[in-house]
Structures are given as structure tokens and as C-alpha cells.
Design a protein around this motif. Structure first.
Motif, short mmCIF file in Angstrom:
data_model
loop_
_atom_site.label_atom_id
_atom_site.label_comp_id
_atom_site.label_asym_id
_atom_site.label_seq_id
_atom_site.Cartn_x
_atom_site.Cartn_y
_atom_site.Cartn_z
N MET A 1 0.96 -1.20 -0.01
CA MET A 1 0.12 0.01 0.03
C MET A 1 0.82 1.31 0.15
N HIS A 2 0.37 2.18 -0.89
CA HIS A 2 1.22 3.24 -0.97
C HIS A 2 0.47 4.66 -0.79
N VAL A 3 1.18 5.75 -0.47
CA VAL A 3 0.71 7.11 -0.50
C VAL A 3 1.58 7.89 -1.47
N ASN A 4 1.05 8.58 -2.54
CA ASN A 4 1.90 8.98 -3.50
C ASN A 4 1.57 10.57 -3.56
N GLN A 5 2.65 11.30 -3.34
CA GLN A 5 2.37 12.80 -3.47
C GLN A 5 1.19 13.27 -2.94
N LEU A 6 0.98 13.09 -1.88
CA LEU A 6 -0.32 13.35 -1.03
C LEU A 6 -0.11 14.84 -0.60
N THR A 7 -1.35 15.60 -1.00
CA THR A 7 -1.12 17.25 -0.53
C THR A 7 -2.50 17.58 -0.06
N TYR A 8 -2.26 18.27 1.21
CA TYR A 8 -3.57 18.66 1.84
C TYR A 8 -3.46 20.06 2.35
N ARG A 9 -4.42 20.93 2.19
CA ARG A 9 -4.62 22.37 2.91
C ARG A 9 -5.57 22.55 3.34
N TYR A 10 -5.70 22.83 4.67
CA TYR A 10 -7.00 23.18 5.32
C TYR A 10 -7.65 24.48 4.87
N PRO A 11 -8.89 24.45 4.47
CA PRO A 11 -9.48 25.65 4.13
C PRO A 11 -9.02 26.89 4.69
N LYS A 12 -8.87 27.87 4.14
CA LYS A 12 -8.40 29.20 4.73
C LYS A 12 -6.91 29.16 5.31
N ALA A 13 -6.22 28.15 5.07
CA ALA A 13 -4.72 27.93 5.66
C ALA A 13 -4.04 28.69 4.39
N THR A 14 -2.88 29.13 4.60
CA THR A 14 -2.09 29.75 3.72
C THR A 14 -1.18 28.80 2.95
N ARG A 15 -0.88 27.72 3.83
CA ARG A 15 -0.02 26.77 3.49
C ARG A 15 -0.47 25.33 3.47
N VAL A 17 -0.49 21.57 4.84
CA VAL A 17 0.07 20.94 6.08
C VAL A 17 0.84 19.52 5.41
N LEU A 18 0.42 19.18 4.17
CA LEU A 18 0.99 18.07 3.81
C LEU A 18 1.40 18.48 2.38
N ASP A 19 2.40 18.24 1.89
CA ASP A 19 2.96 18.86 0.60
C ASP A 19 3.88 17.85 -0.29
N GLY A 20 3.12 17.01 -0.62
CA GLY A 20 3.71 15.76 -1.65
C GLY A 20 4.19 14.80 -0.66
N VAL A 21 3.35 14.25 -0.09
CA VAL A 21 3.71 13.14 1.04
C VAL A 21 3.69 11.85 0.31
N SER A 22 4.80 11.32 0.42
CA SER A 22 4.98 9.85 -0.28
C SER A 22 5.67 8.65 0.66
N PHE A 23 5.10 7.56 0.67
CA PHE A 23 5.69 6.62 1.50
C PHE A 23 4.95 5.24 1.02
N THR A 24 5.67 4.05 1.38
CA THR A 24 5.09 2.70 1.12
C THR A 24 4.94 1.98 2.70
N LEU A 25 3.64 1.50 2.83
CA LEU A 25 3.61 1.01 4.23
C LEU A 25 3.97 -0.68 3.81
N GLN A 26 4.97 -1.05 5.02
CA GLN A 26 5.46 -2.48 4.94
C GLN A 26 4.30 -3.35 5.58
N GLU A 60 -2.83 4.60 -2.77
CA GLU A 60 -2.97 3.23 -3.22
C GLU A 60 -3.43 2.34 -1.88
N LEU A 61 -4.32 2.29 -1.37
CA LEU A 61 -4.86 1.77 -0.24
C LEU A 61 -5.98 0.69 -0.31
N VAL A 62 -6.10 -0.10 0.89
CA VAL A 62 -7.44 -0.76 0.68
C VAL A 62 -8.65 0.30 0.92
N PRO A 63 -10.03 -0.45 0.65
CA PRO A 63 -10.93 0.30 0.63
C PRO A 63 -11.12 0.78 2.18
N THR A 64 -11.83 1.99 2.32
CA THR A 64 -12.02 2.51 3.74
C THR A 64 -12.86 1.55 4.55
#
Ligand SMILES: Nc1ncnc2c1ncn2[C@@H]1O[C@H](COP(=O)(O)OP(=O)(O)OP(=O)(O)O)[C@@H](O)[C@H]1O
Length: 242
Positions: A1-15, A17-26, A60-64
Motif C-alpha cells: 500500500m502506498h501514499v503518492n504525492q499526497l497534498t492537503y491544505r486546510y480551508p483558509k490556511a495559507t500553506r 500541511v501535507l505537501d507531496g507526502v509519499s511512502f510505502t507501508l510495509q 493506493e490503499l485498501v477500501p475504507t
């Protein structure tokens, strides 16, 4: 399972919080998310589990429906007893055999765990200590069959003996072939485990790999010191390693 270039900005935030986070779960190790307060660990869990809306192509994860997520704000109805909560979990997991104390107790590995479980069975959640409740929640929730387990700080506020019990329970999930991601600030606990570290800093993954390799690369045997050295890394250097 992977996370690829995940980006998240809270509404109204200027930057973001997550800015292209990528990793593979072992799958065969305990995956451990670490980072400073405010680094975005809870935000990342929320994005992975659909609690926050993100671009689905980055996950790229299992369904919620095949995930289990224990948030820091644990469900807590003060009047429910440990037994009531166990029934509730039994209904969630559609395992009717969980209506009996014995079926839980038999699943526990040590007599200390068995004693604690029996003690909490008739106690109201509102009267349990923070550590007792965390242990009970992790123990009951880990009995639900899922492919991916996410626990946000499952050992915060828990005494060393109970932390070890919780970590062993999580390790058992891994041994059973489940994928498990936790966050923690108790880095010394990781020395006893085969941990895959994901270090979140400046909105990015600054390090991903074995716990021992991380210590070796940091040039110290003390994980707290390794943590300080990493967060002292100028963010420009983080950008340079992207
Ligand atoms: N609903 C929100 N709206 C705006 N900003 C938020 C919201 N929730 C969290 N944040 C901000 O996002 C950043 C990351 O928060 P998050 O809770 O994900 O950090 P964390 O790494 O889990 O921290 P901790 O170790 O203290 O639990 C923080 O700066 C926080 O203030």
C-alpha cells in the motif's frame, strides 16, 4: 500500500500541511509515523481514511471499509461499561461470539492482560484511567478483522507496562499479516520492535526506512536525539532531498 504525492491544505490556511507526502507501508513491520507536534500526522491519518477529502489518485490503499482507524478522540460514553463497549465492538465486527467475557479473555496473551480485562469488564468508561481506556480500546478494536489498522498515538498517556502490552498487541496484528500504521512520540519503545519509520517534517517525508538505520544515519543511539537532529535540519535542506 502506498501514499503518492499526497497534498492537503486546510480551508483558509495559507500553506498545505501535507505537501507531496509519499511512502510505502510495509506489511511485515510496524509502520510508525513520527514528527513534531503539528507536523500533520493526524491530518495524514484523516486523509488516508477519507475523513478529509483528498485526490484519490494519491492513495493506493485498501477500501475504507477494510480499514480500522482509532483516532485520538476515542469514542467515549461515560456510562458504558467495558462489557457494553465490547458488545458494541462485537456488533461492528459481526462476531456474535464476542458477547462473552471468556471469548475475549481467552484471546489475551498474558495473565496481566487477562486480569486487566476482567477488571475493566464491569467498569464504566467514565471511571477508567486514560491508560486503561486506551489499552481496552486497542485490545477490542484489534479483534475486528481488517487489512489496514491505523492508530493515532495509541500509547500516549499510558504507563510503560501498558505501553509494552499495547505494542505487543500491535506487533501481533503485524505477525498475523495485517498492515499497521501508528503514530507515537515514545521513540524508545520502538527499539523493541521491527519498526518502519516514516518521519514527517515540513509537509514532507524526511526519512523512510528501518528504525535502526535511522539511528545509524543520525549518528546516535538515542532516538530522541536523532529526532532533535532531524527537526533541526533546515527546511531548505529538506527541499534539497526531495
Ligand atoms: N481543522 C483544522 N483547520 C485548520 N488547521 C488545522 C486543522 N486541524 C489541524 N490543523 C493544523 O494542521 C497542522 C497539523 O495538525 P495535526 O493535528 O495533523 O498535527 P500532528 O502531527 O498530529 O500533531 P500532534 O503530534 O500534536 O498530535 C497544525 O498546524 C494544526 O494547527
Amino acid at each position: 500500500m502506498h501514499v503518492n504525492q499526497l497534498t492537503y491544505r486546510y480551508p483558509k490556511a495559507t500553506r498545505p500541511v501535507l505537501d507531496g507526502v509519499s511512502f510505502t507501508l510495509q506489511p511485515n513491520k510496524l509502520n510508525v509515523l513520527i514528527g513534531q507536534n503539528g507536523a500533520g500526522k493526524t491530518t495524514l491519518f484523516d486523509c488516508m481514511t477519507g475523513a478529509l477529502p483528498v485526490d484519490k489518485t494519491s492513495l493506493e490503499l485498501v477500501p475504507t471499509t477494510d480499514m480500522l482507524y482509532l483516532t485520538q478522540l476515542m469514542y467515549n460514553h461515560h456510562e458504558l461499561t467495558g462489557k457494553d463497549f465490547a458488545y458494541f465492538i462485537g456488533r461492528l465486527s459481526q462476531r456474535p461470539d464476542f458477547k462473552k467475557l471468556e471469548s475475549y479473555v481467552n484471546n489475551l496473551s498474558t495473565s496481566r492482560e487477562q486480569e486487566l480485562f476482567e477488571h475493566l469488564w464491569t467498569m464504566k468508561l467514565g471511571k477508567m484511567s486514560v491508560g486503561e481506556k486506551k489499552w481496552l480500546f486497542v485490545t477490542l478494536l484489534s479483534s475486528i478483522k481488517r487489512s489496514l489498522y491505523l492508530f493515532d498515538e495509541p500509547t500516549s498517556g499510558v504507563d510503560p507496562a501498558s505501553r509494552i502490552q499495547i505494542m505487543r498487541r500491535l506487533q501481533r496484528l503485524v505477525d498475523e499479516g495485517k498492515t499497521c500504521l501508528i503514530s507515537t512520540h515514545q521513540l524508545h519503545d520502538l527499539a523493541q520492535l521491527d519498526a518502519h519509520v516514516i518521519f514527517l517534517h515540513g509537509g514532507r517525508v524526511l526519512y523512510e526506512g528501518d528504525f535502526q538505520d535511522w539511528l545509524d544515519e543520525s549518528g546516535t543511539t538515542d532516538p530522541d536525539e536523532a529526532f532533535v537532529r532531524m527537526v533541526d535540519t533546515p527546511l531548505d535542506d529538506v527541499a534539497a532531498t526531495r
